[in-house]
Design a protein around this motif. Structure first.
Motif, PDB file in Angstrom:
ATOM      1  N   ILE A  23       0.855  -1.183   0.000  1.00  0.00           N
ATOM      2  CA  ILE A  23       0.000   0.000   0.000  1.00  0.00           C
ATOM      3  C   ILE A  23       0.890   1.232   0.000  1.00  0.00           C
ATOM      4  O   ILE A  23       1.669   1.462   0.939  1.00  0.00           O
ATOM      5  N   ASP A  25       1.095   4.697   0.717  1.00  0.00           N
ATOM      6  CA  ASP A  25       0.325   5.683   1.485  1.00  0.00           C
ATOM      7  C   ASP A  25       1.042   7.031   1.516  1.00  0.00           C
ATOM      8  O   ASP A  25       1.033   7.735   2.521  1.00  0.00           O
ATOM      9  N   GLN A  50      -4.974   3.583  -2.380  1.00  0.00           N
ATOM     10  CA  GLN A  50      -6.126   4.088  -1.635  1.00  0.00           C
ATOM     11  C   GLN A  50      -6.466   3.143  -0.485  1.00  0.00           C
ATOM     12  O   GLN A  50      -6.667   1.947  -0.702  1.00  0.00           O
ATOM     13  N   GLY A  51      -6.521   3.702   0.725  1.00  0.00           N
ATOM     14  CA  GLY A  51      -6.840   2.894   1.895  1.00  0.00           C
ATOM     15  C   GLY A  51      -8.186   2.219   1.797  1.00  0.00           C
ATOM     16  O   GLY A  51      -8.382   1.116   2.321  1.00  0.00           O
ATOM     17  N   ILE A  54      -8.281  -1.470   0.623  1.00  0.00           N
ATOM     18  CA  ILE A  54      -7.573  -2.523   1.357  1.00  0.00           C
ATOM     19  C   ILE A  54      -8.439  -3.762   1.527  1.00  0.00           C
ATOM     20  O   ILE A  54      -8.031  -4.887   1.221  1.00  0.00           O
ATOM     21  N   VAL A  68       2.470  -1.325   4.453  1.00  0.00           N
ATOM     22  CA  VAL A  68       2.075   0.060   4.184  1.00  0.00           C
ATOM     23  C   VAL A  68       3.331   0.921   4.185  1.00  0.00           C
ATOM     24  O   VAL A  68       4.073   0.949   5.166  1.00  0.00           O
ATOM     25  N   SER A  70       4.574   4.687   4.115  1.00  0.00           N
ATOM     26  CA  SER A  70       3.894   5.948   4.413  1.00  0.00           C
ATOM     27  C   SER A  70       4.840   6.987   4.983  1.00  0.00           C
ATOM     28  O   SER A  70       5.770   6.670   5.721  1.00  0.00           O
ATOM     29  N   PRO A  73       0.913   7.534   8.426  1.00  0.00           N
ATOM     30  CA  PRO A  73      -0.333   6.838   8.085  1.00  0.00           C
ATOM     31  C   PRO A  73      -1.549   7.747   8.189  1.00  0.00           C
ATOM     32  O   PRO A  73      -1.750   8.415   9.203  1.00  0.00           O
ATOM     33  N   THR A  74      -2.343   7.800   7.139  1.00  0.00           N
ATOM     34  CA  THR A  74      -3.534   8.643   7.153  1.00  0.00           C
ATOM     35  C   THR A  74      -4.624   8.001   8.002  1.00  0.00           C
ATOM     36  O   THR A  74      -4.616   6.792   8.244  1.00  0.00           O
ATOM     37  N   ASP A  76      -7.665   7.550   7.164  1.00  0.00           N
ATOM     38  CA  ASP A  76      -8.421   6.632   6.317  1.00  0.00           C
ATOM     39  C   ASP A  76      -7.734   5.271   6.251  1.00  0.00           C
ATOM     40  O   ASP A  76      -8.391   4.230   6.349  1.00  0.00           O
ATOM     41  N   THR A  77      -6.409   5.275   6.101  1.00  0.00           N
ATOM     42  CA  THR A  77      -5.665   4.007   6.037  1.00  0.00           C
ATOM     43  C   THR A  77      -5.785   3.240   7.339  1.00  0.00           C
ATOM     44  O   THR A  77      -6.033   2.026   7.349  1.00  0.00           O
ATOM     45  N   ASN A  80      -9.222   1.684   7.830  1.00  0.00           N
ATOM     46  CA  ASN A  80      -9.401   0.493   7.003  1.00  0.00           C
ATOM     47  C   ASN A  80      -8.574  -0.676   7.510  1.00  0.00           C
ATOM     48  O   ASN A  80      -9.001  -1.829   7.415  1.00  0.00           O
TER      49      ASN A  80
END
Length: 212
Positions: A23, A25, A50-51, A54, A68, A70, A73-74, A76-77, A80
């Protein structure tokens, strides 16, 4: 002095054979990670940005591990990943440049098995994956033990409730009520818990009939 023997390139590594979902990120280093994974004998089954994807990608591609990459980490991530941890748990590794403790805490709460800060060193990738998998297995075993303990406690409460019903309805003492339940279970070839649930359901049905 004898030089240490280096492992043969053909020798299986600790991460060999793992199916990995990457991912991206925001750090955009997945190509480097993908190359090292291939060198370690892993299979990169997909790369997403895009989270929200997943869950669907894990369901479709069935990776052994999720990585991930990144800057930080957002939300959204992490949300999810938390959903993934509940519905389809598997080891998750996060490589991040964000060493903030609150961020790390949120990642761990989301089910992340390994959170590596400023440590994207290709030669360490295999050992990081190995540690993440071991920690995931330990966490999963603890979770299963907790679930089993909760189920046993719930079952005991149901059996005690059914025993109380028999004591009240048939004027039995505690020991006699329990023996009656065990005999019913043996006669029907059913678990004691099932018999207890039927007794409770039967009492509820009788109460509804009386109210009607």
């Amino acid at each position: 002095m004898q030089k240490p023997i280096k492992p043969s390139p053909d020798q299986p590594g600790p991460a060999q054979g793992l199916r990995v979902l990457l991912i991206d990120d925001g750090a955009h280093r997945v190509q480097l990670i993908s190359q090292e994974l291939a060198r370690q004998g892993c299979e990169v089954v997909g790369v997403i940005e895009q989270g929200a994807l997943i869950h669907d990608c894990v369901l479709r591609l069935k990776p052994d591990v999720v990585i991930v990459d990144s800057e930080s980490p957002t939300r959204d991530t992490l949300e999810n990943l938390a959903t993934l941890s509940v519905q389809m748990p598997r080891p998750v590794v996060v490589f991040s440049e964000d060493g903030d403790q609150a961020t790390m805490r949120r990642a761990l709460q989301a089910g992340v098995s390994a959170y590596v800060v400023a440590g994207l060193q290709p030669e360490r990738l295999a050992s990081v994956l190995q540690v993440a998998c071991l920690r995931f297995e330990q966490d999963l075993a603890l979770r299963q033990e907790l679930t089993q303990a909760q189920a046993q406690l719930s079952g005991r409460k149901i059996i005690e409730r059914a025993k109380g019903i028999l004591m009240a309805e048939l004027s039995l003492d505690e020991d006699a009520a329990y023996k009656r339940m065990r005999r019913l279970a043996m006669d029907r070839g059913a678990p004691l818990l099932d018999v207890a649930e039927r007794i409770i359901d039967a009492q509820a049905l009788l109460r509804c009939t009386k109210l009607g």
